[in-house]
Design a protein around this motif. Structure first.
Motif, PDB file in Angstrom:
ATOM      1  N   SER A 207      42.630 123.042  51.514  1.00 40.45           N
ATOM      2  CA  SER A 207      43.272 121.741  51.733  1.00 40.45           C
ATOM      3  C   SER A 207      44.624 121.840  52.439  1.00 40.45           C
ATOM      4  CB  SER A 207      43.440 121.011  50.398  1.00 40.45           C
ATOM      5  OG  SER A 207      44.285 121.752  49.536  1.00 40.45           O
ATOM      6  N   ASP A 208      45.275 123.024  52.398  1.00 38.17           N
ATOM      7  CA  ASP A 208      46.565 123.184  53.079  1.00 38.17           C
ATOM      8  C   ASP A 208      46.406 123.680  54.512  1.00 38.17           C
ATOM      9  OD1 ASP A 208      45.661 125.727  52.481  1.00 38.17           O
ATOM     10  OD2 ASP A 208      47.682 126.528  52.191  1.00 38.17           O
ATOM     11  N   GLY A 209      45.181 123.904  54.955  1.00 36.03           N
ATOM     12  CA  GLY A 209      44.929 124.393  56.307  1.00 36.03           C
ATOM     13  C   GLY A 209      44.711 125.887  56.378  1.00 36.03           C
ATOM     14  N   THR A 210      44.860 126.612  55.270  1.00 30.55           N
ATOM     15  CA  THR A 210      44.599 128.054  55.253  1.00 30.55           C
ATOM     16  C   THR A 210      43.111 128.315  55.473  1.00 30.55           C
ATOM     17  OG1 THR A 210      46.460 128.588  53.820  1.00 30.55           O
ATOM     18  CG2 THR A 210      44.601 130.111  53.784  1.00 30.55           C
ATOM     19  N   ARG A 211      42.824 129.269  56.365  1.00 29.01           N
ATOM     20  CA  ARG A 211      41.426 129.598  56.675  1.00 29.01           C
ATOM     21  C   ARG A 211      41.083 130.945  56.053  1.00 29.01           C
ATOM     22  NH1 ARG A 211      38.469 127.835  62.052  1.00 29.01           N
ATOM     23  NH2 ARG A 211      36.374 128.696  61.695  1.00 29.01           N
ATOM     24  N   THR A 224      41.159 122.139  44.665  1.00 32.83           N
ATOM     25  CA  THR A 224      40.715 121.231  45.725  1.00 32.83           C
ATOM     26  C   THR A 224      41.904 120.691  46.510  1.00 32.83           C
ATOM     27  OG1 THR A 224      40.718 119.403  44.134  1.00 32.83           O
ATOM     28  CG2 THR A 224      38.643 120.575  44.479  1.00 32.83           C
ATOM     29  N   VAL A 225      43.077 120.681  45.895  1.00 35.12           N
ATOM     30  CA  VAL A 225      44.322 120.335  46.573  1.00 35.12           C
ATOM     31  C   VAL A 225      45.440 121.110  45.883  1.00 35.12           C
ATOM     32  CG1 VAL A 225      44.746 118.304  45.131  1.00 35.12           C
ATOM     33  CG2 VAL A 225      45.792 118.453  47.396  1.00 35.12           C
ATOM     34  N   PHE A 226      46.386 121.638  46.662  1.00 34.34           N
ATOM     35  CA  PHE A 226      47.454 122.443  46.092  1.00 34.34           C
ATOM     36  C   PHE A 226      48.571 121.563  45.546  1.00 34.34           C
ATOM     37  CE2 PHE A 226      45.472 125.449  49.063  1.00 34.34           C
ATOM     38  CZ  PHE A 226      45.282 126.531  48.203  1.00 34.34           C
ATOM     39  N   SER A 227      49.038 121.901  44.346  1.00 31.51           N
ATOM     40  CA  SER A 227      50.098 121.150  43.684  1.00 31.51           C
ATOM     41  C   SER A 227      51.148 122.122  43.176  1.00 31.51           C
ATOM     42  CB  SER A 227      49.524 120.341  42.511  1.00 31.51           C
ATOM     43  OG  SER A 227      50.549 119.682  41.807  1.00 31.51           O
ATOM     44  N   GLY A 228      52.344 121.642  42.941  1.00 31.47           N
ATOM     45  CA  GLY A 228      53.404 122.487  42.410  1.00 31.47           C
ATOM     46  C   GLY A 228      54.082 123.292  43.496  1.00 31.47           C
TER      47      GLY A 228
END
Length: 398
Positions: A207-211, A224-228
């Protein structure tokens, strides 16, 4: 045709010394219905001469017949020391006769009508060529937070699911997570797992664009989405990362006892459980490696190695083309031993590896395309004086 002439032809055939004319002569004798009584007399005489010797077991007879049929290549048939070469030849001759007579009936079925379906079942058939062992491909399973498993290689391209505000899409061998730019840190985070089987590989854009490129028999767990303040994933197996830069949120990979922390960089992690070491290799940027109270900083072109069940981190320069060859569709070896090579081959072709006797002490240098059949890979490796036997999905290193 004399008995001695038939025995001579059989002896030549068994020893693979028949000329083309002699082999045609032998086949013509066995295929001629008028020779049936004559051939039977030879078989009876051979059997009577060998009657006083120990009878072959069913398994030994099957082994001999398999060798004659060329089903297993140049397989060796063990002969006990107290058995004479002549007695062994007589038994083999009998098997050859059975084979050739069977082949004669196969030929004749094209000239005669077989009476019923039961007769057809009894017609002897030569063994079929084994199916080729194909290389790995884009195969993976996505396990969502609620425990649902999705076999990705059986799914059509397009949207697979929606988890909270994140959309999950599939495009060929790539899984894509798309999350909104703004995110409420109070939202509950869910984790997915992407796993590849032996003989599989896959890619995922987090979700952050890291491949991430995931090698065979590997698994990555991620939100599924990065938090913190930290972006953290867990890896077993091997993966190549191209991390999206975000100074406010370092990216961390947990691989066994090793933890890799980066801001934005390209690196490879090899953390298979059946390997003796966990390795992190840096291609671009910088990486901090830690295990317990130990830590180290890598520069591009360096590799950090941690011996499993050890507290020591060893760093040094490494050949990056060899490290990431798998990602680029190659096997590349720069002095690798046979066991290292066969573990990689076993994972990619989904085959079992077995060693017969002493493990060959060879080092290999070179590269091989990963998209060819296994037989081609083994053929190239055999140029370095190591031999293989393929038995179904098992590769025996001789």
């Amino acid at each position: 045709m004399s008995v001695l002439r038939l025995e001579y032809l059989l002896d030549c055939y068994i020893k693979n010394k028949c000329s083309g004319q002699e082999e045609e002569e032998l086949m013509a004798i066995l295929a001629d219905p008028e020779s049936e009584v004559f051939v039977h007399d030879v078989i009876d005489r051979l059997m009577q001469q060998s009657a006083g010797e120990k009878q072959l077991s069913d398994s030994a007879a099957a082994s001999i017949l398999k060798t004659i049929l060329k089903d297993g290549g140049d397989a060796a048939i063990p002969v006990k020391k107290n058995e004479t070469v002549f007695s062994f030849w007589m038994r083999l001759a009998a098997s050859v006769l059975i084979l050739l007579v069977g082949a004669y009936f196969i030929f004749e079925k094209n000239e005669r009508t077989i009476g019923n379906a039961e007769d057809k079942k009894q017609v002897a058939r030569l063994p079929e060529k084994p199916a080729p062992i194909l290389p790995g491909r884009n195969r993976a399973i996505l396990t969502t937070a609620d425990g649902k498993s999705i076999i990705l290689d059986s799914m059509q391209n397009g949207q697979l699911a929606r988890q909270g505000t994140t959309n999950i899409q599939k495009l060929g061998g790539l899984l894509i997570y798309k999350a909104p730019a703004s995110f409420n840190d109070g939202t509950q985070i869910t984790y997915n797992t992407l796993s590849t089987p032996r003989g599989g590989q896959y890619q995922v854009i987090l979700s952050d664009g890291t491949r991430v490129w995931l090698n065979a028999a590997s698994e990555i767990r991620y939100p599924t989405v990065f938090s913190g303040n930290v972006r953290e994933v867990t890896l077993t197996g091997e993966a190549y990362f191209e991390v999206a830069k975000n100074k406010a949120k370092p990216f961390q990979v947990k691989a066994g006892a090793m933890k890799i922390a980066v801001l934005g960089t390209h690196f490879n992690v090899n953390a298979y459980e059946d390997e003796a070491e966990t390795k992190t290799s840096l291609l671009e940027g910088s990486v901090q490696i830690s295990q317990g109270n130990l830590s180290g900083l890598l520069k591009p072109g360096q590799q950090a190695v941690i011996q499993n069940k050890s507290n020591h981190i060893k760093t040094g320069n490494v050949d990056l083309t060899e490290v990431v060859a798998w990602k680029n569709g190659l096997f590349r070896f720069e002095g690798a031993d046979i066991k290292t090579i066969m573990r990689e081959i076993g994972r990619w072709y989904d085959v079992e590896i077995e060693y017969a006797g002493k493990v060959p002490n060879h080092r290999f240098v070179g590269k091989i395309n990963r998209n060819v059949e296994l037989s081609e890979v083994l053929r190239i490796l055999e140029l370095s004086n190591v031999k293989f036997l393929v038995a179904g999905k098992k590769i025996i290193v001789l």
